[in-house]
Design a protein around this motif. Structure first.
Motif, PDB file in Angstrom:
ATOM      1  N   GLU A   6       0.896   6.733   0.261  1.00 41.33           N
ATOM      2  CA  GLU A   6       0.023   5.574   0.130  1.00 41.33           C
ATOM      3  C   GLU A   6       0.877   4.402  -0.314  1.00 41.33           C
ATOM      4  O   GLU A   6       1.843   4.564  -1.070  1.00 41.33           O
ATOM      5  CB  GLU A   6      -1.100   5.863  -0.866  1.00 41.33           C
ATOM      6  N   LYS A   7       0.497   3.221   0.162  1.00 38.87           N
ATOM      7  CA  LYS A   7       1.379   2.066  -0.009  1.00 38.87           C
ATOM      8  C   LYS A   7       0.663   0.892  -0.665  1.00 38.87           C
ATOM      9  O   LYS A   7      -0.533   0.698  -0.467  1.00 38.87           O
ATOM     10  CB  LYS A   7       1.926   1.658   1.364  1.00 38.87           C
ATOM     11  N   VAL A   8       1.435   0.119  -1.418  1.00 39.99           N
ATOM     12  CA  VAL A   8       0.949  -1.116  -2.020  1.00 39.99           C
ATOM     13  C   VAL A   8       1.723  -2.279  -1.416  1.00 39.99           C
ATOM     14  O   VAL A   8       2.798  -2.090  -0.840  1.00 39.99           O
ATOM     15  CB  VAL A   8       1.111  -1.100  -3.556  1.00 39.99           C
ATOM     16  N   LEU A   9       1.169  -3.481  -1.554  1.00 37.13           N
ATOM     17  CA  LEU A   9       1.833  -4.674  -1.034  1.00 37.13           C
ATOM     18  C   LEU A   9       2.605  -5.355  -2.159  1.00 37.13           C
ATOM     19  O   LEU A   9       2.056  -5.623  -3.225  1.00 37.13           O
ATOM     20  CB  LEU A   9       0.802  -5.647  -0.449  1.00 37.13           C
ATOM     21  N   CYS A  10       3.891  -5.618  -1.899  1.00 35.64           N
ATOM     22  CA  CYS A  10       4.764  -6.191  -2.926  1.00 35.64           C
ATOM     23  C   CYS A  10       4.925  -7.696  -2.746  1.00 35.64           C
ATOM     24  O   CYS A  10       4.562  -8.269  -1.721  1.00 35.64           O
ATOM     25  CB  CYS A  10       6.127  -5.508  -2.888  1.00 35.64           C
ATOM     26  N   GLN A  11       5.505  -8.310  -3.764  1.00 32.64           N
ATOM     27  CA  GLN A  11       5.672  -9.762  -3.796  1.00 32.64           C
ATOM     28  C   GLN A  11       6.544 -10.264  -2.659  1.00 32.64           C
ATOM     29  O   GLN A  11       6.372 -11.387  -2.181  1.00 32.64           O
ATOM     30  CB  GLN A  11       6.273 -10.165  -5.138  1.00 32.64           C
ATOM     31  N   ASP A  12       7.490  -9.451  -2.206  1.00 33.76           N
ATOM     32  CA  ASP A  12       8.358  -9.867  -1.102  1.00 33.76           C
ATOM     33  C   ASP A  12       7.745  -9.582   0.256  1.00 33.76           C
ATOM     34  O   ASP A  12       8.422  -9.607   1.280  1.00 33.76           O
ATOM     35  CB  ASP A  12       9.730  -9.192  -1.211  1.00 33.76           C
ATOM     36  N   ASN A  13       6.442  -9.276   0.261  1.00 37.36           N
ATOM     37  CA  ASN A  13       5.661  -9.031   1.489  1.00 37.36           C
ATOM     38  C   ASN A  13       6.029  -7.731   2.193  1.00 37.36           C
ATOM     39  O   ASN A  13       5.765  -7.560   3.376  1.00 37.36           O
ATOM     40  CB  ASN A  13       5.793 -10.203   2.469  1.00 37.36           C
ATOM     41  N   THR A  14       6.635  -6.818   1.469  1.00 37.62           N
ATOM     42  CA  THR A  14       6.917  -5.486   2.010  1.00 37.62           C
ATOM     43  C   THR A  14       5.938  -4.486   1.410  1.00 37.62           C
ATOM     44  O   THR A  14       5.296  -4.756   0.392  1.00 37.62           O
ATOM     45  CB  THR A  14       8.348  -5.031   1.679  1.00 37.62           C
ATOM     46  N   GLU A  15       5.837  -3.331   2.073  1.00 35.33           N
ATOM     47  CA  GLU A  15       5.010  -2.255   1.537  1.00 35.33           C
ATOM     48  C   GLU A  15       5.902  -1.264   0.798  1.00 35.33           C
ATOM     49  O   GLU A  15       6.987  -0.923   1.267  1.00 35.33           O
ATOM     50  CB  GLU A  15       4.265  -1.533   2.665  1.00 35.33           C
ATOM     51  N   ALA A  16       5.427  -0.810  -0.352  1.00 38.01           N
ATOM     52  CA  ALA A  16       6.178   0.176  -1.130  1.00 38.01           C
ATOM     53  C   ALA A  16       5.305   1.399  -1.365  1.00 38.01           C
ATOM     54  O   ALA A  16       4.087   1.290  -1.545  1.00 38.01           O
ATOM     55  CB  ALA A  16       6.609  -0.418  -2.473  1.00 38.01           C
ATOM     56  N   ALA A  17       5.931   2.557  -1.341  1.00 38.87           N
ATOM     57  CA  ALA A  17       5.199   3.794  -1.602  1.00 38.87           C
ATOM     58  C   ALA A  17       4.763   3.824  -3.062  1.00 38.87           C
ATOM     59  O   ALA A  17       5.535   3.495  -3.957  1.00 38.87           O
ATOM     60  CB  ALA A  17       6.085   4.994  -1.295  1.00 38.87           C
ATOM     61  N   VAL A  18       3.501   4.205  -3.281  1.00 45.60           N
ATOM     62  CA  VAL A  18       3.002   4.344  -4.639  1.00 45.60           C
ATOM     63  C   VAL A  18       2.565   5.788  -4.926  1.00 45.60           C
ATOM     64  O   VAL A  18       2.413   6.187  -6.079  1.00 45.60           O
ATOM     65  CB  VAL A  18       1.844   3.351  -4.877  1.00 45.60           C
ATOM     66  N   ARG A  19       2.392   6.535  -3.864  1.00 46.76           N
ATOM     67  CA  ARG A  19       2.097   7.967  -4.002  1.00 46.76           C
ATOM     68  C   ARG A  19       2.616   8.673  -2.768  1.00 46.76           C
ATOM     69  O   ARG A  19       2.503   8.151  -1.656  1.00 46.76           O
ATOM     70  CB  ARG A  19       0.587   8.204  -4.133  1.00 46.76           C
ATOM     71  N   VAL A  20       3.215   9.832  -2.954  1.00 44.08           N
ATOM     72  CA  VAL A  20       3.728  10.597  -1.821  1.00 44.08           C
ATOM     73  C   VAL A  20       3.304  12.046  -1.979  1.00 44.08           C
ATOM     74  O   VAL A  20       3.321  12.600  -3.083  1.00 44.08           O
ATOM     75  CB  VAL A  20       5.267  10.474  -1.701  1.00 44.08           C
ATOM     76  N   ALA A  21       2.872  12.622  -0.858  1.00 42.81           N
ATOM     77  CA  ALA A  21       2.427  14.014  -0.858  1.00 42.81           C
ATOM     78  C   ALA A  21       3.055  14.740   0.318  1.00 42.81           C
ATOM     79  O   ALA A  21       3.327  14.147   1.366  1.00 42.81           O
ATOM     80  CB  ALA A  21       0.900  14.097  -0.770  1.00 42.81           C
ATOM     81  N   ALA A  22       3.288  16.028   0.140  1.00 46.70           N
ATOM     82  CA  ALA A  22       3.839  16.869   1.205  1.00 46.70           C
ATOM     83  C   ALA A  22       3.195  18.243   1.145  1.00 46.70           C
ATOM     84  O   ALA A  22       2.937  18.773   0.053  1.00 46.70           O
ATOM     85  CB  ALA A  22       5.355  16.987   1.068  1.00 46.70           C
ATOM     86  N   VAL A  23       2.920  18.799   2.333  1.00 51.32           N
ATOM     87  CA  VAL A  23       2.355  20.150   2.420  1.00 51.32           C
ATOM     88  C   VAL A  23       3.171  20.951   3.411  1.00 51.32           C
ATOM     89  O   VAL A  23       3.720  20.408   4.370  1.00 51.32           O
ATOM     90  CB  VAL A  23       0.866  20.135   2.850  1.00 51.32           C
TER      91      VAL A  23
END
Length: 340
Positions: free
Chosen positions: A169-186
């Motif tokens: 899941e991603k959030v929007l950062c000040q530099d207009n990029t998306e950063a991961a805020v949660r990561v899951a793997a199965v």
């Protein structure tokens, strides 16, 4: 694609132009030499890309984007190109899993989706130790300049069928990029092997709480893991030969600042069935993960925020539906598209 070209170092631009020459790529005004004659016919002695300014190199390379050679240029710019080329080849003893990998890597949209801006400072490649920027275009670079995490022979590596589905899941950062805020793997058995919150490196301006279920207070109190630690964990989970599964994986990998060559992307495997509906389309839209769950797997995805694990599970189930049950990769149009 223009932005990625414009941010390349001059040495990389030179290598790209040389490779484009060798492969006969043409832009709006033809090949490199034809381009120079069109733009600056009085300076023939400056044909060598190494004698040209970065602006000229960028102008030529961006002109290729508007031609049929744009896909080849995108492949040249892929930092994992040696591995991508390896896993794109058809092998006589190809497994069903490897066939889906090959279908993903040879999809016409793959080079553009996975044209990830590689920055050696904070990006990682799962198959390579060190920076591929040293010589990203030489066909022998994988053996000469790179240090691979695995030296397993190709024929043996494609026989490995280990799969792990990834979602973030991603959030929007000040530099207009998306950063991961949660990561899951199965894993292949749908067992959750990773589910952690990630601390973005840049200031966040939009937590997308309706999707992530997080805000600044929740993330602060969670003691989220730094991205660099997450990357190290993912490098452990994904050896070169392990197949990474996901839906729109390119967006997840970009947010995680990493690349992996052996992938199965369900957004490139499944497509809408437009036959018999009389719809004329240009670039075809792709089915959403929600629609694939409903039409292929027979259930609806949860609508609540923070469904990272659910999406990873759904991606793996879709791949297993093809492998184990021969699921059709053409799916019916959703009602809203039929109405329009």
């Amino acid at each position: 694609m223009e932005h990625i070209i414009a941010t390349r170092e001059t040495d990389e631009l030179v290598e790209l132009v040389i490779a484009a020459q060798e492969k006969g790529l043409s832009g709006e005004h033809g090949t490199w030499l034809e381009f120079l004659k069109f733009c600056d016919p009085t300076r023939d002695y400056f044909n060598d890309p190494r004698n040209r300014k970065a602006e000229t190199l960028i102008q030529f390379l961006t002109s290729i984007i508007k031609t049929d050679d744009s896909r080849k240029l995108a492949l040249l710019m892929n930092p994992s190109r040696p591995l991508v080329r390896r896993y794109s080849c058809k092998h006589p003893k190809e497994t069903a899993e490897q066939r889906l990998v090959r279908k993903t890597l040879t999809h016409e949209e793959y080079p553009f989706d996975f044209l990830i801006p590689y920055n050696a400072k904070d990006w990682v490649l799962t198959g390579i130790i060190g920076s591929p920027i040293v010589d990203p275009l030489n066909d022998l670079a994988a053996e000469i300049s790179y240090s691979f995490r695995s030296r397993m022979p190709y024929a043996k590596s494609i026989a490995i069928t280990d799969m792990i589905a990834l979602c973030c899941e991603k959030v929007l950062c000040q530099d207009n990029t998306e950063a991961a805020v949660r990561v899951a793997a199965v894993d292949r058995n749908l067992k959750v092997i990773l589910d952690v919150l990630v601390k973005p490196n840049e200031p966040v301006i939009n937590f997308r709480t309706s999707i992530t279920g997080l805000d600044c207070f929740a993330l602060h109190l969670s003691n989220a893991t730094p991205l660099s630690d997450i990357q190290e964990k993912l490098l452990e989970l994904f050896p070169t030969e392990t197949i990474m599964v996901g839906h729109l994986l390119n967006k997840d990998l970009k947010a995680l600042k990493m690349d992996h060559a052996r992938v199965i992307d369900t957004s490139l495997l499944f497509k809408y069935d437009f036959s018999g509906c009389g719809i004329v389309v240009g670039k075809l839209p792709r089915p959403s993960l929600d629609h694939l769950c409903k039409s292929v797997l027979g259930y609806e995805m949860p609508k609540s925020p923070g469904r990272c694990v659910d999406e990873a599970v759904a991606s793996m189930k879709l791949v297993l539906a093809i492998l184990e049950h021969g699921a059709d990769t053409s799916v019916p149009l959703p009602d809203d598209m039929l109405k329009n």
